[in-house]
Design a protein around this motif. Structure first.
Motif, PDB file in Angstrom:
ATOM      1  N   THR A   1       0.835  -1.212   0.000  1.00  0.00           N
ATOM      2  CA  THR A   1       0.000   0.000   0.000  1.00  0.00           C
ATOM      3  C   THR A   1       0.867   1.258   0.000  1.00  0.00           C
ATOM      4  OG1 THR A   1      -0.089   0.096   2.425  1.00  0.00           O
ATOM      5  CG2 THR A   1      -1.794  -1.209   1.328  1.00  0.00           C
ATOM      6  N   MET A   2       0.225   2.392  -0.319  1.00  0.00           N
ATOM      7  CA  MET A   2       0.878   3.715  -0.285  1.00  0.00           C
ATOM      8  C   MET A   2       2.131   3.737  -1.171  1.00  0.00           C
ATOM      9  SD  MET A   2       0.368   4.621   3.728  1.00  0.00           S
ATOM     10  CE  MET A   2      -1.051   3.985   4.604  1.00  0.00           C
ATOM     11  N   TYR A   3       2.016   3.126  -2.330  1.00  0.00           N
ATOM     12  CA  TYR A   3       3.149   3.040  -3.263  1.00  0.00           C
ATOM     13  C   TYR A   3       3.262   4.321  -4.081  1.00  0.00           C
ATOM     14  CZ  TYR A   3       5.751   1.590  -7.427  1.00  0.00           C
ATOM     15  OH  TYR A   3       6.654   1.505  -8.453  1.00  0.00           O
ATOM     16  N   ASP A   4       4.477   4.846  -4.166  1.00  0.00           N
ATOM     17  CA  ASP A   4       4.753   6.032  -4.986  1.00  0.00           C
ATOM     18  C   ASP A   4       5.889   5.682  -5.943  1.00  0.00           C
ATOM     19  OD1 ASP A   4       5.472   8.465  -6.111  1.00  0.00           O
ATOM     20  OD2 ASP A   4       5.177   9.602  -4.257  1.00  0.00           O
ATOM     21  N   SER A   5       5.557   5.529  -7.209  1.00  0.00           N
ATOM     22  CA  SER A   5       6.536   5.055  -8.202  1.00  0.00           C
ATOM     23  C   SER A   5       7.713   6.015  -8.378  1.00  0.00           C
ATOM     24  CB  SER A   5       5.848   4.843  -9.560  1.00  0.00           C
ATOM     25  OG  SER A   5       5.279   6.065 -10.006  1.00  0.00           O
TER      26      SER A   5
ATOM     27  N   PHE B   1       0.145  -9.978  -3.410  1.00  0.00           N
ATOM     28  CA  PHE B   1      -0.844  -9.669  -4.451  1.00  0.00           C
ATOM     29  C   PHE B   1      -0.169  -8.978  -5.642  1.00  0.00           C
ATOM     30  CE2 PHE B   1      -3.903  -9.720  -0.829  1.00  0.00           C
ATOM     31  CZ  PHE B   1      -4.813 -10.630  -1.354  1.00  0.00           C
ATOM     32  N   ASP B   2      -0.652  -9.253  -6.848  1.00  0.00           N
ATOM     33  CA  ASP B   2      -0.172  -8.538  -8.037  1.00  0.00           C
ATOM     34  C   ASP B   2      -0.558  -7.062  -7.947  1.00  0.00           C
ATOM     35  OD1 ASP B   2       0.856 -10.873  -9.123  1.00  0.00           O
ATOM     36  OD2 ASP B   2      -0.990 -11.330 -10.219  1.00  0.00           O
ATOM     37  N   THR B   3      -1.743  -6.812  -7.403  1.00  0.00           N
ATOM     38  CA  THR B   3      -2.228  -5.432  -7.254  1.00  0.00           C
ATOM     39  C   THR B   3      -1.413  -4.694  -6.196  1.00  0.00           C
ATOM     40  OG1 THR B   3      -4.468  -6.180  -7.761  1.00  0.00           O
ATOM     41  CG2 THR B   3      -4.253  -4.008  -6.750  1.00  0.00           C
ATOM     42  N   VAL B   4      -0.992  -3.475  -6.532  1.00  0.00           N
ATOM     43  CA  VAL B   4      -0.309  -2.592  -5.583  1.00  0.00           C
ATOM     44  C   VAL B   4      -1.181  -1.339  -5.429  1.00  0.00           C
ATOM     45  CG1 VAL B   4       1.755  -1.199  -5.164  1.00  0.00           C
ATOM     46  CG2 VAL B   4       1.981  -3.463  -6.220  1.00  0.00           C
ATOM     47  N   ILE B   5      -1.426  -0.923  -4.202  1.00  0.00           N
ATOM     48  CA  ILE B   5      -2.264   0.262  -3.959  1.00  0.00           C
ATOM     49  C   ILE B   5      -1.369   1.501  -3.975  1.00  0.00           C
ATOM     50  CG2 ILE B   5      -3.944   1.364  -2.447  1.00  0.00           C
ATOM     51  CD1 ILE B   5      -4.818  -1.423  -3.533  1.00  0.00           C
ATOM     52  N   GLN B   6      -1.620   2.361  -4.954  1.00  0.00           N
ATOM     53  CA  GLN B   6      -0.788   3.560  -5.121  1.00  0.00           C
ATOM     54  C   GLN B   6      -1.221   4.673  -4.155  1.00  0.00           C
ATOM     55  OE1 GLN B   6      -1.789   3.090  -9.422  1.00  0.00           O
ATOM     56  NE2 GLN B   6       0.199   4.055  -9.715  1.00  0.00           N
ATOM     57  N   ARG B   7      -0.244   5.482  -3.784  1.00  0.00           N
ATOM     58  CA  ARG B   7      -0.554   6.653  -2.951  1.00  0.00           C
ATOM     59  C   ARG B   7      -1.467   7.578  -3.763  1.00  0.00           C
ATOM     60  NH1 ARG B   7       1.419   8.535   1.677  1.00  0.00           N
ATOM     61  NH2 ARG B   7       3.191   7.115   1.776  1.00  0.00           N
ATOM     62  N   ASN B   8      -2.568   8.016  -3.153  1.00  0.00           N
ATOM     63  CA  ASN B   8      -3.597   8.716  -3.906  1.00  0.00           C
ATOM     64  C   ASN B   8      -4.345   9.675  -2.987  1.00  0.00           C
ATOM     65  OD1 ASN B   8      -6.821   7.912  -5.102  1.00  0.00           O
ATOM     66  ND2 ASN B   8      -5.387   9.130  -6.241  1.00  0.00           N
TER      67      ASN B   8
END
Length: 260
Positions: free
Chosen positions: A184-188, A209-216
């Motif tokens: 979670t809270m991923y910032d590329s 999980f393949d899904t990553v929750i981006q910081r938003n």
């Protein structure tokens, strides 16, 4: 029969409640019938779906005490196909009140037997601790989602949680499975975020999980309006991420059912 999934991590601020609320809403939008149980005295999952927690008279506290049934404690919210068993600050006292009770770790499991067949998924938003509330959730659950923040101390405490899960498997719930680790809270843009993703994927492989929750920003704003991200802004990155996560969980559980 519904699948019970606990969302747990004893670290605070890693996205447990955000995941509980928005995964519930995303599963609901994908036409799954969902019950969200707020097992955190802070009651943020309840307020995040538009419930006024000050007016809650029957909720998680009462079903753990077995003074009310889950059906009596369940209320509708503003997310389609999602019902909620809300929390209230009185939940703080439950650990003390349960401590002398026989089978205290099984109170939630016993309570949910009457409603498990009514839902496709039952999600439990756990408190940021490894106390009796979280132990009840892990004992009742079929699996656990572990949110991990993409920041420096991401893996700190994860070993402790995994050891707790192993203890629960050994003593209380042999069938408890890890549904997956959720980044979670991923910032590329941040090298650190990318390093954490690589590190977790390297150590835990298929458990992630393949899904990553981006910081938003929208994800942070939605709870103040008492709405899930799906209701608040269905086109935002956060909404898309949680819909992908819901699809991933549905696909995994469909293939598991077919495979078995």
């Amino acid at each position: 029969m519904g699948k019970i999934i606990a969302i747990a991590n004893q670290k605070g601020g890693v996205g447990k409640t955000t995941t509980s609320v928005n995964l519930a809403a995303a599963l609901g939008v994908l036409e799954k019938k969902v019950l969200l149980i707020d097992a955190d005295p802070q009651a943020n999952a309840s307020s995040g779906l538009g419930i006024d927690v000050e007016t809650v008279e029957t909720g998680t506290y009462q079903i753990l005490e077995h003074t009310n049934t889950p059906d009596e404690a369940t209320i509708d919210c503003n997310a389609p196909n999602v019902s909620v068993i809300p929390a209230h600050i009185d939940l703080v006292a439950i650990e003390i009140e349960l401590v002398d009770k026989e089978n205290r770790e099984y109170m939630l499991k016993q309570a949910l037997q009457s409603v498990k067949d009514k839902y496709d998924y039952i999600l439990i938003d756990c408190a940021p601790s490894l106390g009796l509330l979280t132990l009840n959730a892990l004992t009742a659950a079929d699996s656990v989602v572990i949110p991990i923040q993409c920041e420096y101390f991401a893996l700190e405490g994860l070993g402790k949680l995994l050891n707790t899960i192993k203890s629960v498997q050994k003593i209380h719930n042999p069938s408890l499975d890890i549904e997956g680790l959720l980044l979670t809270m991923y910032d590329s843009r941040l090298r650190l975020s990318n390093q954490v993703v690589e590190e977790v994927q390297k150590h835990f492989n298929d458990m992630v999980f393949d899904t990553v929750i981006q910081r938003n920003v929208k994800l942070s704003e939605a709870p103040s309006y008492g709405e899930s991200i799906i209701n608040y802004d269905a086109t935002s990155k956060g909404a898309v991420n949680y819909l992908h996560l819901a699809e991933e969980i549905i696909k995994k559980n469909t293939s598991t059912t077919v495979g078995s």
